[in-house]
Design an enzyme around this catalytic site. Structure first.
Site, PDB file in Angstrom:
ATOM      1  CB  CYS A   1     -30.083 -18.324   7.899  1.00 16.38           C
ATOM      2  SG  CYS A   1     -28.342 -18.510   8.173  1.00 16.38           S
TER       3      CYS A   1
ATOM      4  CE  LYS B   1     -30.538 -23.340  15.745  1.00 19.88           C
ATOM      5  NZ  LYS B   1     -29.745 -22.118  15.586  1.00 19.88           N
TER       6      LYS B   1
ATOM      7  CD  GLN C   1     -34.319 -20.391  17.219  1.00 18.65           C
ATOM      8  OE1 GLN C   1     -34.252 -20.300  18.442  1.00 18.65           O
ATOM      9  NE2 GLN C   1     -33.255 -20.288  16.455  1.00 18.65           N
TER      10      GLN C   1
ATOM     11  CG  ASP D   1     -37.208 -25.256  11.464  1.00 20.01           C
ATOM     12  OD1 ASP D   1     -36.690 -25.588  12.551  1.00 20.01           O
ATOM     13  OD2 ASP D   1     -36.696 -24.427  10.689  1.00 20.01           O
TER      14      ASP D   1
ATOM     15  CG  HIS E   1     -33.011 -20.995   9.356  1.00 19.68           C
ATOM     16  ND1 HIS E   1     -32.170 -21.789   8.608  1.00 19.68           N
ATOM     17  CD2 HIS E   1     -32.221 -20.350  10.241  1.00 19.68           C
ATOM     18  CE1 HIS E   1     -30.928 -21.624   9.029  1.00 19.68           C
ATOM     19  NE2 HIS E   1     -30.927 -20.753  10.019  1.00 19.68           N
TER      20      HIS E   1
END
Ligand SMILES: Cc1ncc(COP(=O)(O)O)c(C=O)c1O
Length: 420
Positions: free
Chosen positions: A375, A235, A212, A209, A132
């Site tokens: 993104c 999220k 998700q 990261d 991303h």
């Protein structure tokens, strides 16, 4: 003995039976029952999260850490309880390793700025082309500022990055290796633990990261081997404007603060200041206490259901959707077609139809999906895509909704005169 409420949660089926916990889902969009398939962008909030935030604002709201009065003390307790919950959720060793930020983006920017002092010209940062933009731009800028080399890992045709490729790219100069736990485009789950081991063998810091990952996979930062781990509350059923940066204490202690101002100092003199210990050093200004309270409620809600149950539900929906989509010769899927190491995200295109048209027509059917470059422009370029549609599932989605989505794909084709 299991309480009545616990046993009710145990037997409650994900999907339809959980929908009533989410007031927003009970509405019509363009005259049709809402189908919300944009969970990789932002998820919806259950009553318990809405209530926790509301209750905080109605009974506690005050500036934490600053006041001697009762409300301020209560606000401090609420904020620190939330931090302790996050610590427990990702199995960090200490609460001071949890820094509250606005979101994953801010967490990664904080890190890239503070790590600047540790970098020397010629050092290397390794990321993947699947990242991303939030896990690209902060490193790109750091590399520019300090004359570092930003290197990329590339996936195979199946959207996966091999450990062999990682081995080839790591060198003694690699100082930072930053990778997503799950791709927000292809849904691929990276073998982060094995990757971290390889990166550590070369002495690199490992940044994960988890935007998700944290919402869908039971995550243990120590087991994963993450030196730093970033994720966003919105999220995972929590409020917007609250995110987390986890960092190993000994590493965070060495780094200078990113933002400066109130709440992060020890002493301020006319010339020069000293900083507060962790975690305050990285939390300048008034924090988002209601966000932290909401995130805590979201984590408790998710944990009560159980991450295994949620993952199995998402996999079932993904398997079903993939099977059906593979049968349609006008659907091109941008991601693996099997379920191995994959989450509930499916990016795809309908032949000769732009993804924005697709999303607009699906919206007229009450179905909310994402369209565009997500993104992740380097990924798009790598695979020769200009955009894709994207559906992404969470615990409240159902097979009936997938069927409605599949039926609506035919309608999209009809609008363009490609109907059967
Ligand atoms: C993999 C990944 N990283 C980072 C982000 C950025 O998250 P936020 O906008 O909450 O900062 C996203 C958001 O979609 C994402 O999917």
């Amino acid at each position: 003995m299991m309480s009545k409420q616990e046993s009710a949660v145990k037997t409650k089926k994900l999907g339809e039976e959980y929908k009533s916990d989410f007031p927003i889902l009970n509405q019509k969009i363009n005259g049709k029952d809402l189908v919300y398939f944009d969970n990789a962008a932002t998820t919806q909030k259950p009553e318990v999260v809405l209530d926790a935030v509301d209750n905080y604002n109605r009974t506690i709201n005050s500036n934490p850490h600053r006041g001697a009065h009762t409300l301020s003390v209560r606000a401090t307790d609420a904020y620190e309880n939330a931090r302790a919950k996050v610590r427990d959720f990702i199995n960090a060793e200490k609460s001071e390793e949890i820094i509250f930020t606005r979101n994953t983006t801010e967490s990664l920017n904080l890190l890239a700025n503070s790590l600047e002092t540790q970098m020397e010209a010629g050092d290397e940062i390794l990321i993947s082309v699947l990242e991303h933009h939030s896990n690209i731009l902060p490193w790109q800028q750091l590399a520019e500022r300090k004359k570092l080399k930003l290197k990329y890992l590339y996936p195979d045709d199946n959207y996966r990055i091999s450990l062999a490729k990682l081995k080839e790219k790591l060198t003694d100069k690699t100082k930072i290796f930053s990778i997503s736990q799950m791709s927000n485009v292809s849904g691929v789950i990276n073998p982060v633990k094995e990757m971290a081991e390889l990166a550590h063998q070369k002495g690199a810091l490992v940044v994960v990261d988890g935007a998700q990952g944290a919402p869908h996979l039971k995550t243990d930062v120590r087991e994963l081997g993450a030196d730093f781990y970033a994720f966003s509350g919105h999220k995972m059923l929590g409020p917007m404007g609250i995110g987390v940066l986890y960092g190993k204490r000994e590493l965070l202690e060495e780094l200078p603060p990113f933002l400066k101002g109130g709440g992060m100092i020890e002493y301020v003199k006319e010339q020069g200041s000293t900083y507060a210990p962790l975690p305050e050093k990285f939390e300048a200004g008034t924090p988002n206490v209601e966000g932290a309270v909401g995130l805590q409620a979201a984590i408790e809600y998710l944990e009560e259901i159980g991450f295994n149950k949620i993952r199995q539900h998402e996999l079932k929906l993904t398997e079903y959707a993939l099977e059906k989509m593979k049968e349609l010769d006008y659907v091109e899927i941008a991601g693996p077609l099997d379920l191995e190491d994959r989450g509930g995200i499916i990016s795809f295109n309908l032949k000769d139809i732009h993804s924005h048209d697709l999303a607009t027509i699906l919206d007229s059917e009450g179905i909310e999906i994402r369209s565009g470059h997500h993104c992740a422009q380097p990924l798009m370029k790598f695979y020769g895509l200009n955009s894709t549609g994207r559906i992404s599932f969470y615990l409240y989605n159902t097979k009936v909704e997938v069927d409605r989505f599949l039926e609506s794909l035919e309608k999209v084709r009809e609008v363009f005169g490609y109907g059967s």
